[in-house]
Design a protein around this motif. Structure first.
Motif, PDB file in Angstrom:
ATOM      1  N   GLY A  27       0.821  -1.204   0.000  1.00  0.00           N
ATOM      2  CA  GLY A  27       0.000   0.000   0.000  1.00  0.00           C
ATOM      3  C   GLY A  27       0.858   1.257   0.000  1.00  0.00           C
ATOM      4  O   GLY A  27       0.661   2.166  -0.815  1.00  0.00           O
ATOM      5  N   GLN A  28       1.861   1.300   0.875  1.00  0.00           N
ATOM      6  CA  GLN A  28       2.798   2.428   0.961  1.00  0.00           C
ATOM      7  C   GLN A  28       3.513   2.658  -0.368  1.00  0.00           C
ATOM      8  O   GLN A  28       3.703   3.778  -0.811  1.00  0.00           O
ATOM      9  CB  GLN A  28       3.874   2.124   2.015  1.00  0.00           C
ATOM     10  CG  GLN A  28       3.333   1.904   3.407  1.00  0.00           C
ATOM     11  CD  GLN A  28       3.428   3.151   4.249  1.00  0.00           C
ATOM     12  OE1 GLN A  28       4.486   3.760   4.337  1.00  0.00           O
ATOM     13  NE2 GLN A  28       2.324   3.553   4.842  1.00  0.00           N
ATOM     14  N   ALA A  52       2.656   1.904  -3.416  1.00  0.00           N
ATOM     15  CA  ALA A  52       1.813   2.450  -4.489  1.00  0.00           C
ATOM     16  C   ALA A  52       1.618   3.950  -4.322  1.00  0.00           C
ATOM     17  O   ALA A  52       1.427   4.673  -5.304  1.00  0.00           O
ATOM     18  CB  ALA A  52       0.466   1.730  -4.500  1.00  0.00           C
ATOM     19  N   ALA A  53       1.693   4.424  -3.067  1.00  0.00           N
ATOM     20  CA  ALA A  53       1.406   5.831  -2.791  1.00  0.00           C
ATOM     21  C   ALA A  53       2.673   6.676  -2.637  1.00  0.00           C
ATOM     22  O   ALA A  53       2.589   7.871  -2.356  1.00  0.00           O
ATOM     23  CB  ALA A  53       0.568   5.935  -1.511  1.00  0.00           C
ATOM     24  N   ALA A  54       3.860   6.072  -2.820  1.00  0.00           N
ATOM     25  CA  ALA A  54       5.109   6.780  -2.545  1.00  0.00           C
ATOM     26  C   ALA A  54       5.337   7.915  -3.539  1.00  0.00           C
ATOM     27  O   ALA A  54       5.319   7.685  -4.752  1.00  0.00           O
ATOM     28  CB  ALA A  54       6.284   5.815  -2.585  1.00  0.00           C
ATOM     29  N   PRO A  55       5.579   9.154  -3.041  1.00  0.00           N
ATOM     30  CA  PRO A  55       5.751  10.294  -3.943  1.00  0.00           C
ATOM     31  C   PRO A  55       7.032  10.210  -4.783  1.00  0.00           C
ATOM     32  O   PRO A  55       7.052  10.684  -5.920  1.00  0.00           O
ATOM     33  CB  PRO A  55       5.809  11.504  -2.998  1.00  0.00           C
ATOM     34  CG  PRO A  55       5.887  10.966  -1.616  1.00  0.00           C
ATOM     35  CD  PRO A  55       5.637   9.517  -1.620  1.00  0.00           C
ATOM     36  N   THR A  60       7.623   4.351  -7.314  1.00  0.00           N
ATOM     37  CA  THR A  60       7.591   2.981  -6.809  1.00  0.00           C
ATOM     38  C   THR A  60       8.984   2.360  -6.732  1.00  0.00           C
ATOM     39  O   THR A  60       9.354   1.755  -5.722  1.00  0.00           O
ATOM     40  CB  THR A  60       6.695   2.118  -7.722  1.00  0.00           C
ATOM     41  OG1 THR A  60       5.447   2.782  -7.886  1.00  0.00           O
ATOM     42  CG2 THR A  60       6.453   0.756  -7.117  1.00  0.00           C
ATOM     43  N   TYR A  62      11.224   4.042  -4.047  1.00  0.00           N
ATOM     44  CA  TYR A  62      10.746   3.639  -2.720  1.00  0.00           C
ATOM     45  C   TYR A  62      11.185   2.225  -2.397  1.00  0.00           C
ATOM     46  O   TYR A  62      11.682   1.931  -1.300  1.00  0.00           O
ATOM     47  CB  TYR A  62       9.216   3.742  -2.657  1.00  0.00           C
ATOM     48  CG  TYR A  62       8.626   3.232  -1.353  1.00  0.00           C
ATOM     49  CD1 TYR A  62       8.448   4.094  -0.268  1.00  0.00           C
ATOM     50  CD2 TYR A  62       8.268   1.897  -1.203  1.00  0.00           C
ATOM     51  CE1 TYR A  62       7.930   3.638   0.928  1.00  0.00           C
ATOM     52  CE2 TYR A  62       7.745   1.421  -0.006  1.00  0.00           C
ATOM     53  CZ  TYR A  62       7.578   2.291   1.057  1.00  0.00           C
ATOM     54  OH  TYR A  62       7.064   1.817   2.235  1.00  0.00           O
TER      55      TYR A  62
END
Lengths: 180, 180
Positions: free
Chosen positions: A70-71, A73-76, A79, A82
DNA sequence: GTCTATAAAAAGATAGAC
DNA sequence: GTCTATCTTTTTATAGAC
């Protein structure tokens, strides 16, 4: 959100710490009970066998990987970046569960090895849309595996051969240039 | 060229095989003696303790790495390509000694972990003149580490997530493009 | 050099009290 | 839920015959 008993969690924490810090050999039920501050009987109430204790760790890993996906997919920062950055161990719960599971796998625990291959496949699926082709995917995964391998070997997680700081930034830039 | 006793070598072979095939847990002195076709007493004549047996394996690794560094310097395909290609396990003596040592290291054997870090440093020194900078060197080393890590995890060395054939060629080309 | 027999410790697991 | 006591098996190591 089921809340597992505190004592059960601290037994699992102790088992994990022994695996990470002292290796599979040292992670006996006796040592685990002692480190968790319970008796062997107390431990065996929560985990009826060594096998059950190990399965408890694999379950914990599964849960932490769910959260990490989940983290990711949302990493600024993206991907790939991260994924690589979090492959350098900084002692967070996922790192610890992963290293501990890897110790079990090398000890000869087949289900631990299968669990590791399963989570690796899930990460691969999450990364695939963000890289150019399969060779690039292999590159990203292998660099991450290499980072974990080195983390797992050095007793001191901070020194040792794993790049940190500017060296890590340069490495990530190099991989991203090849992968995107 | 000192020629070590045959029986001693086959004990070491058996110990190594048990570590590689069944993990650290399975590699007991009893199992090793049985697999080598000697009695426990026979084993203990050559290796007076478990510790001595493990040191025997580390010595073997050291010797094989010496040979490999010679091969690497003379490889026609180039140092980097040779290094990466031979990081994919094909069951040769160096592969086996390396995986076996890695099992000991994860079991909690500090000197095995140190031995692995030492041989990694020797490979790094051999590769450094052939790559652009330290980030490129880290990339090459980490991809190799990742390959070994995956080799060590999958019971079946041929299938599993490690690239082979054309996929391996593509990966090597990608790394060389970044490293040279 | 290789064996058998045996000791000594450690590991996993059970039983039952509280 | 947690404890102590005990049992079994496994693992390492020793002693001494051949």
């Amino acid at each position: 959100m089921s809340r597992p008993p505190r004592a059960r969690e601290s037994v699992l924490d102790a088992f994990e710490s022994l695996l990470v810090d002292d290796g599979e050999r040292a992670a006996t039920m006796d040592a685990t009970a002692h480190a968790a501050g319970v008796s062997k009987g107390g431990l065996l109430y929560h985990f009826a066998s060594k096998d059950a204790l190990e399965r408890g760790l694999l379950d914990r890993l599964e849960t932490l990987v769910d959260e990490d996906l989940g983290q990711m997919a949302a990493a600024p920062e993206g991907t790939v970046a991260y994924y690589l950055r979090t492959s350098v161990m900084d002692g967070d719960p996922l790192d610890r569960a992963l290293i501990a599971t890897s110790r079990l796998a090398q000890g000869g625990r087949a289900d631990a090895a299968e669990a590791l291959q399963r989570v690796r496949a899930r990460w691969a699926d999450a990364l695939r849309p963000h890289v150019r082709d399969e060779a690039a995917l292999a590159l990203v995964l292998l660099v991450s595996d290499g980072l974990y391998y080195n983390n797992a070997l050095s007793s001191d997680p901070v020194s040792g051969p794993v790049p940190r700081g500017a060296a890590l930034d340069a490495l990530i830039a190099l991989v991203e240039a090849s992968a995107h």
